[in-house]
Design an enzyme around this catalytic site. Structure first.
Site, PDB file in Angstrom:
ATOM      1  N   ARG A  15     -16.543   0.583 -15.820  1.00 23.65           N
ATOM      2  CA  ARG A  15     -14.928  -0.043 -15.582  1.00 23.65           C
ATOM      3  C   ARG A  15     -14.630  -0.750 -16.832  1.00 23.65           C
ATOM      4  O   ARG A  15     -14.081  -1.807 -16.892  1.00 23.65           O
ATOM      5  CB  ARG A  15     -14.665  -0.769 -14.230  1.00 23.65           C
ATOM      6  N   GLU A 609       0.849   8.873   3.022  1.00 23.44           N
ATOM      7  CA  GLU A 609       0.204   9.558   1.618  1.00 23.44           C
ATOM      8  C   GLU A 609      -0.590  10.901   2.219  1.00 23.44           C
ATOM      9  O   GLU A 609      -0.678  11.725   1.302  1.00 23.44           O
ATOM     10  CB  GLU A 609      -0.832   8.271   1.177  1.00 23.44           C
ATOM     11  N   HIS A 698       2.575  -6.305  -7.754  1.00 22.61           N
ATOM     12  CA  HIS A 698       2.022  -5.371  -8.685  1.00 22.61           C
ATOM     13  C   HIS A 698       2.468  -5.738 -10.289  1.00 22.61           C
ATOM     14  O   HIS A 698       1.893  -5.057 -11.163  1.00 22.61           O
ATOM     15  CB  HIS A 698       2.280  -3.869  -8.379  1.00 22.61           C
TER      16      HIS A 698
END
Length: 764
Positions: A15, A609, A698
């Site tokens: 990452r 989703e 966000h």
């Protein structure tokens, strides 16, 4: 037979991408360091694929935030509010401001809207179009990456740049106002695509991949006509370059009439999602010159490919169109799977041998080519793995597949439950709450890590977590919320936490997958029958409730979300696995109610989703997914209030299904869309209570009181005012305490003003 890849994970082996972006945002590193990390990740990805023997290597699949946002920057589709920020001096800061918002130096610009990428857990930034939208080549990222890869490979032979096709790009965006149709912009957009492709050709590239995933959707005749028109215009630049049109996430049989006469070199189809489309497409493609790319390797799950099955499909295709017109690839970009199974040390050997991450999937393509060329040992080894690697089976779990009608119903209808709950709780108008998690600081992550690695005793661990719970209860008292949460400090992730406590599911050590921007998740692996042995949350929720007189919500992840956000076993229908998870969550719901918890939230952000891209498959999906939620939630008394939460959902076509969930309160993400989602609920006259998000979690920017008031006002114009809750869009784990405290105080202040304003209106 060409081997190619549609895209590779961009987060880095450990990452590195995440850390570099977050360090840049917090001014810990400079721009050159950020770019250097990106170059190193790209280089590693390219070298891995080159060494493996991939014939066509994708480039422009790397992104510092989102590939759709990259496309907007390439085409100069930048809303004026961002392009006018005078203090931004470079493209990358402009790019990040569009994704995250910009709130400094006197500027306060909201982030652009974000939503789910088809039926995946990846989020993209929604392009915004104006009536007279101008398109131009604004960013050089794609051209620079081609040059980088050209230098690395010392050739252009293997380079395959990836672009989102013009139809999918427009389709996935939205109009700034409703006075025009974004498809009217095709005539302005296509000439810029032609310039981009010509510029790529001038770099010496032989192949280009145009992604048109909307071909997997139910397209109207109007959209089919738009598609044909756009590619008729675009085809003028297709000479001297091989165009691969890539589709994925479902079959394209219904839309094959659109592509069969296009001037393209190759068509890619997703056989992992729809194997039945192959026969139809082979029949139609047989007498053309078009090559067919078979998406054989599942790009959305981590199980090893069944070589025997794939060999049969390849040979069937070769027999029909010839070997030189066959290409093989993963079904879609490998963005949706972790990078390398080699980093996993704790997965049992008999399961690990059955798994394949991105690196291994690249090698599976090479294996398939070798098998087609006669390597019987590779095929036998693969067959043996499937014969010896078995999933965990539990007879007791399978007995629960018999579902009675009473298992799926609350005792009373909502209108009767609502009155009982109002008498019990006596909440004010516009009750305030949060969605669940509070900031997960470095200190909390270190404590969890120490406990996980046996460097901290359970007694000391519990003492520290209780300290954080006490603190978050005090903070919520200070903010003056009406319904509290316990903060979820004991949880790494809303799915992984439950996966670690349920039988039949395992977690990975480094199985990270990008969700949005720098946010990565670690999907658990469902490898057997799922069941619950003991309480999973009651201990912590009870402790939190003991610290306050305000109600504390029990926080659970719903069965469909646990299913959707995991890598699911592939040896039985998914609905059976969903029911198993649902029964386990039902037991936890009952234990919370028995312990005195009066409000229980069962999050289902992945319900929308997960629904199929084709309308013909909706009924079956919603039948089992809603049944799963009802199994989990219907065990409680009328007075116990059931909440659920959903993310980034277009509800217009599915509100009847959402109503069937029968949750007392549903909370939604609506702040970035400025309450647009609520219009569907208003037209439908949704009967239950709704908490539309008024705070975009966000983005690091802090919403003002007036901004939140404006959103409450919009919600009040669309919904019965007595049914409205006030809450953030989602959980707060990724935000800082400074941002959260200021934002939530503004939220509760706005709610109080709204209550007062409403009372004044009543008096008048």
């Amino acid at each position: 037979m060409l081997k190619h890849n549609l895209g590779f994970p961009r987060i880095g082996k450990k990452r590195e991408f995440k850390r570099a972006c977050e360090d840049y945002w917090s001014n810990k590193i400079d721009l050159s360091t950020l770019f250097q990390v990106g170059k190193e990740i790209k280089r590693e990805n390219w070298i891995l694929q080159d060494i493996a023997g991939i014939d066509l290597i994708p480039c422009n699949d790397f992104s510092f935030y989102d590939h759709v946002l990259d496309m907007s920057l390439l085409l100069g589709v930048i809303p004026k509010s961002y392009s006018s920020i005078s203090v931004i001096k470079n493209h990358i800061d402009l790019y990040f401001s569009m994704a995250r918002g910009f709130q400094k130096n006197g500027w306060d610009i909201k982030a652009m809207e974000m939503t789910k990428w088809f039926n995946t857990n990846y989020h993209y930034i929604v392009p915004e179009f104006e009536k007279n939208q101008k398109f131009l080549i604004f960013s050089n990222k794609i051209f620079e990456e081609i040059e980088e890869l050209k230098i690395l490979l010392k050739s252009t032979k293997k380079i395959k740049p990836v672009l989102i096709g013009p139809m999918s790009y427009l389709f996935l965006g939205k109009e700034k106002d409703k006075t025009f149709n974004r498809m009217d912009l095709l005539n302005q957009l296509i000439p810029v695509y032609i310039k981009i492709i010509n510029k790529i050709k001038n770099q010496g590239v032989n192949w280009i991949q145009l992604d048109e995933p909307i071909l997997s959707l139910d397209l109207s005749k109007e959209y089919k006509d738009f598609f044909l028109h756009s590619y008729e215009m675009l085809s003028q630049c297709f000479s001297n370059i091989n165009v691969l049109l890539a589709t994925y996430f479902d079959g394209i049989s219904e839309n094959y009439s659109i592509v069969k006469n296009l001037n393209i070199k190759a068509l890619h189809i997703d056989l992992a999602s729809d194997i039945n489309q192959l026969e139809n497409i082979l029949t139609n493609i047989k007498n053309s010159n078009m090559s067919l790319s078979l998406g054989l390797i599942n790009g959305r799950n981590i199980w090893k490919n069944d070589y025997k099955k794939s060999k049969h499909l390849i040979e069937e295709t070769i027999q029909c169109i010839g070997k030189n017109r066959v290409m093989i690839a993963p079904s879609c970009s490998l963005l949706h799977v972790p990078i390398d199974i080699g980093y996993e040390k704790s997965i049992p050997k008999h399961l690990k041998m059955r798994m394949s991450f991105a690196k291994q999937k690249i090698h599976e393509l090479v294996d398939l080519e070798n098998i087609i060329n006669g390597d019987k040992d590779l095929l036998d080894k693969n067959i043996n793995i499937f014969n010896t690697s078995q999933f965990f089976y539990d007879k007791k779990v399978h007995k629960k597949f018999f579902i009675k009608n009473e298992d799926l119903k609350r005792n009373s209808q909502f209108k009767f439950r609502k009155e009982k709950q109002r008498k019990k709780f006596r909440f004010p108008l516009f009750p305030t709450t949060t969605i669940g998690s509070f900031p997960q600081t470095k200190q909390i992550r270190i404590i969890r890590s120490k406990f996980r690695n046996n460097n901290l005793s359970r007694q000391d661990y519990e003492k520290k977590i209780k300290f954080f719970i006490k603190d978050v209860i005090k903070k919520q008292e200070e903010i003056d919320l009406d319904v509290f949460v316990h903060g979820e400090f004991e949880r790494t992730d809303m799915v992984e936490y439950f996966a670690e406590k349920l039988n039949g599911i395992i977690s990975t050590e480094n199985g990270w997958v990008q969700s949005y921007g720098s946010r990565c998740v670690k999907p658990p692996i469902i490898c057997g029958d799922v069941s619950r042995n003991k309480n999973m949350t009651t201990h912590w929720i009870n402790f939190a409730q003991s610290q306050t007189k305000k109600p504390v919500k029990g926080m659970l992840t719903g069965p469909v979300t646990i299913l959707q956000w995991s890598f699911v076993r592939d040896d039985q229908p998914v609905y059976k696995t969903a029911y198993q998870i649902a029964w386990a969550i039902r037991e936890e719901v009952k234990s919370l109610e028995d312990a005195g918890i009066q409000i229980i939230q069962i999050d289902e952000p992945a319900l929308r989703e997960g629904f199929p891209l084709k309308r013909k498959n909706w009924k079956f999906y919603f039948d089992w997914s809603i049944k799963s939620f009802l199994i989990a939630s219907s065990v409680v008394k009328d007075e116990t209030q059931i909440h659920t939460h959903m993310c980034y959902s277009e509800f217009n076509d599915i509100l009847n299904y959402i109503t069937e969930l029968d949750a007392d309160v549903i909370t939604l993400e609506t702040s970035r869309s400025k309450m647009e989602l609520l219009k569907a609920f208003s037209k439908f006259s949704y009967p239950n209570e709704i908490g539309p998000g008024v705070y975009d979690i966000h983005s690091p920017r802090i919403p003002t009181v007036n901004e939140i008031l404006d959103l409450i006002k919009k919600a009040s114009e669309l919904l019965p005012i007595e049914n409205i809750w006030i809450n953030p869009d989602c959980g707060l784990k990724t935000r800082t305490w400074e941002e959260v405290m200021k934002s939530l105080k503004n939220m509760t202040k706005a709610a109080k003003i709204a209550r007062k304003n409403y009372r004044i209106k009543q008096i008048k």
